[in-house]
Design an enzyme around this catalytic site. Structure first.
Site, PDB file in Angstrom:
ATOM      1  N   HIS A  87       0.856  -1.183   0.000  1.00  0.00           N
ATOM      2  CA  HIS A  87       0.000   0.000   0.000  1.00  0.00           C
ATOM      3  C   HIS A  87       0.896   1.238   0.000  1.00  0.00           C
ATOM      4  CE1 HIS A  87      -4.251  -1.427   1.214  1.00  0.00           C
ATOM      5  NE2 HIS A  87      -3.625  -2.385   0.552  1.00  0.00           N
ATOM      6  N   GLU A  89       1.011   4.031   1.522  1.00  0.00           N
ATOM      7  CA  GLU A  89       1.468   4.588   2.796  1.00  0.00           C
ATOM      8  C   GLU A  89       2.653   3.805   3.354  1.00  0.00           C
ATOM      9  OE1 GLU A  89      -3.089   5.223   2.759  1.00  0.00           O
ATOM     10  OE2 GLU A  89      -1.618   3.844   1.920  1.00  0.00           O
ATOM     11  N   ARG A  94       8.567   3.014   4.261  1.00  0.00           N
ATOM     12  CA  ARG A  94       9.797   2.237   4.113  1.00  0.00           C
ATOM     13  C   ARG A  94      10.812   2.996   3.254  1.00  0.00           C
ATOM     14  NH1 ARG A  94       9.316  -2.657   6.278  1.00  0.00           N
ATOM     15  NH2 ARG A  94      11.180  -3.447   5.234  1.00  0.00           N
ATOM     16  N   CYS A 142      -6.692   3.174   4.624  1.00  0.00           N
ATOM     17  CA  CYS A 142      -7.645   2.077   4.776  1.00  0.00           C
ATOM     18  C   CYS A 142      -7.780   1.717   6.251  1.00  0.00           C
ATOM     19  CB  CYS A 142      -7.213   0.859   3.957  1.00  0.00           C
ATOM     20  SG  CYS A 142      -5.661   0.088   4.501  1.00  0.00           S
ATOM     21  N   CYS A 300      -3.650   0.516   7.113  1.00  0.00           N
ATOM     22  CA  CYS A 300      -2.817   1.725   7.150  1.00  0.00           C
ATOM     23  C   CYS A 300      -3.230   2.646   8.297  1.00  0.00           C
ATOM     24  CB  CYS A 300      -2.901   2.458   5.810  1.00  0.00           C
ATOM     25  SG  CYS A 300      -2.054   1.592   4.457  1.00  0.00           S
ATOM     26  N   LYS A 303      -1.415   1.290  11.243  1.00  0.00           N
ATOM     27  CA  LYS A 303       0.024   1.553  11.169  1.00  0.00           C
ATOM     28  C   LYS A 303       0.337   3.017  11.453  1.00  0.00           C
ATOM     29  CE  LYS A 303       1.269  -2.422   8.353  1.00  0.00           C
ATOM     30  NZ  LYS A 303       2.002  -2.974   7.199  1.00  0.00           N
ATOM     31  N   ARG A 306       0.284   3.471  15.107  1.00  0.00           N
ATOM     32  CA  ARG A 306       1.527   2.948  15.690  1.00  0.00           C
ATOM     33  C   ARG A 306       2.677   3.926  15.489  1.00  0.00           C
ATOM     34  NH1 ARG A 306       4.572  -2.811  14.138  1.00  0.00           N
ATOM     35  NH2 ARG A 306       6.557  -2.300  15.155  1.00  0.00           N
ATOM     36  N   LYS A 436      12.746  -6.014   3.840  1.00  0.00           N
ATOM     37  CA  LYS A 436      13.392  -6.121   5.153  1.00  0.00           C
ATOM     38  C   LYS A 436      14.883  -6.421   5.044  1.00  0.00           C
ATOM     39  CE  LYS A 436       9.486  -7.664   8.042  1.00  0.00           C
ATOM     40  NZ  LYS A 436       8.422  -7.730   7.024  1.00  0.00           N
ATOM     41  N   LYS A 471      16.596  -6.129  16.144  1.00  0.00           N
ATOM     42  CA  LYS A 471      15.336  -5.477  16.510  1.00  0.00           C
ATOM     43  C   LYS A 471      15.076  -5.591  18.011  1.00  0.00           C
ATOM     44  CE  LYS A 471      11.617  -6.149  14.018  1.00  0.00           C
ATOM     45  NZ  LYS A 471      11.109  -4.814  13.588  1.00  0.00           N
TER      46      LYS A 471
END
Length: 503
Positions: A87, A89, A94, A142, A300, A303, A306, A436, A471
């Site tokens: 998507h 966004e 990224r 979305c 989205c 996200k 977040r 990633k 991470k």
């Protein structure tokens, strides 16, 4: 000074003039969505003026993404070399992380052109105080932000929630009352056949509304007679009843709701599916729809909520940052829009979070809308094809662009570099620059370029090997993420650890 329209036009012009045709939709039959991150920089001795919008500032698109697709669980890979979510966004975010990695390389090489300056802790950096970032998306995200009450006055369509017409409105960055709504622009699911006709139908009050078929990702649904409401589903009954009251300015009523194609998270509260304004429950976490196979990608809206607490930099870059990199504003292009829905989806769901590590905070990000429409949005393409019966479909490609010196452009399809054959999947040439494993490798190059004594403590304490290791070692980020999940985003679907053990 900057306005929502200026930011939108800057992003649209970048798309038109800086990107080649590769990856863009064929306007005779395809549409797409666009998102971007804009750097706004004021004079170094006027920190904060970029936020207030009172002085001249320099504006630059530093990351851009297009796309509407998402892969299902059966296409996810344990090697980190596929884009799960394309998507716009997410592609833009990224792409922004790629830009931030490059800027951190400049900072650690002590180049003044970097956006970062040294922090107070060893190996830590922070954003220059005269720089902010604005997120732009051509369509309402979305998920929860797309569950929008539809209001109308007699014989009028496309009114905003507060009763103002759309045409001619302009928003300054400091404005807090920015509730605009475009005509009937809705994002479709991948199954949507755009040959479906939009019908105008009369309601009981003599006004008109539009209705479309149910396979769109964002749809309109209209009020049914009172009764048969399930009050135990969630708080949507009270909210929708309040929204259905006539307003003093124009006597607007909620006659329906724009639907989202994003699905509720398994095990959480579910939608009532009652036709009309009670169809959706608001405030829920949702996953993006897939073609057949269910996806593991959160909406989205979720996200953005977040990112509004954890920042846009991600866990890896947090090793080097004293504070998260937050967005100062989120601007949406001309489309169905509700300030109330955006506020709820992006800010309100996480406002009560407590016990966050130092530097983390639920941001009061500015939420604005532009009056300018994206030229390759579904609505714009439809308006240009009024005499055509040809079916419109979402563009299969996604474009990533980052303000970096080497290979800024990246075009993908189905999660891999466009043109990749089945035989080529798994090769380095098939990877997107923002998958990633590629971002991880760029991060590793950054780490190895710094002497051990200049590394932050989190990268010196123990041996780290896998993506998962790095991470998890970002302790303050993980602590903040744990607090956010436990207090607000309880049903968030996390990727299994086996998908994060690559090197």
């Amino acid at each position: 000074m900057w306005t929502a329209d200026e930011i939108a036009e800057l992003c649209y012009e970048h798309y038109r003039s800086r990107l080649p045709k590769q990856g863009k939709p064929d306007p005779s039959r395809e549409w797409t969505s666009l998102a971007a991150v804009v750097k706004v920089e004021s004079a170094a001795n006027e920190a904060g003026s970029a936020v207030l919008g009172t002085l001249q500032v320099a504006k630059e698109v530093v990351a851009l993404g297009t796309g509407t697709k998402c892969i299902g669980l059966n296409k996810m890979r344990k090697t980190g070399d596929v884009l799960n979510d394309s998507h716009a966004e997410v592609v833009a975010k990224r792409s922004f992380q790629r830009y931030l990695l490059h800027q951190m390389r400049l900072a650690t090489s002590y180049q003044q052109c970097s956006i970062f300056i040294p922090g107070t802790e060893t190996g830590k950096w922070k954003l220059k105080p005269n720089i902010i970032f604005i997120f732009f998306c051509s369509h309402t995200p979305c998920g929860d932000a797309s569950i929008i009450p539809i209001r109308e006055t007699e014989n009028h369509l496309s009114k905003s929630v507060d009763g103002h017409d759309i045409a001619g409105q302009s928003v300054l960055c400091s404005s807090s009352n920015c509730d605009h709504r475009g005509p009937e622009d809705k994002r479709k699911s991948e199954k949507m056949a755009s040959s479906h006709m939009i019908k105008r139908m009369k309601n009981a009050d003599g006004g008109f509304f539009s209705t479309i078929t149910e396979d769109m990702a964002v749809q309109q649904v209209f009020a049914k007679p009172e009764g048969n409401v399930n009050p135990e589903c969630c708080e949507s009954s009270e909210e929708m009843q309040a929204a259905n009251k006539e307003t003093n300015a124009g006597k607007l009523k909620a006659v329906g709701v724009y639907r989202t194609g994003a699905k509720f998270v398994p095990g959480e509260l579910s939608d009532t599916l009652i036709p009309g304004i009670e169809y959706h429950c608001v405030g829920l976490l949702r996953v993006k729809p897939g073609r057949g196979d269910r996806t593991c990608s959160m909406s989205c809206s979720d996200k953005l909520a977040r990112w509004n607490v954890l920042g846009c930099q991600g866990a890896l870059l947090m090793h080097f940052l004293q504070y998260p990199v937050y967005l100062s504003a989120v601007i949406v292009g001309k489309c169905p829009y509700s300030q109330e829905a955006m506020q709820r989806a992006v800010i309100e769901r996480c406002r009560h979070i407590s016990l966050l590590p130092d530097g983390f905070l639920t941001q009061e990000v500015q939420l604005l809308q532009s009056d300018l429409q994206f030229e390759h949005s579904r609505q714009a393409i439809q308006e240009g094809q009024t005499s055509s019966k040809r079916k419109l479909v979402p563009c299969s490609a996604a474009i990533s662009w980052s303000a970096v010196p080497e290979g800024p452009l990246d075009v993908t399809s189905d999660g891999f570099r466009q043109g990749t054959t089945k035989k080529g999947i798994g090769s380095p040439q098939s990877r997107s620059k923002i998958c990633k494993v590629e971002l991880f490798h760029e991060f590793q190059k950054l780490v190895t370029s710094i002497s051990k004594e200049n590394l932050p403590d989190t990268l010196r304490m123990k041996t780290l090997e896998t993506y998962w290791d790095y991470k998890e070692a970002a302790l303050n980020y993980q602590e903040a993420w744990k607090a956010l999940r436990s207090q607000a985003l309880l049903g968030w679907i996390k990727n299994a650890q086996e998908y994060l053990l690559f090197m």
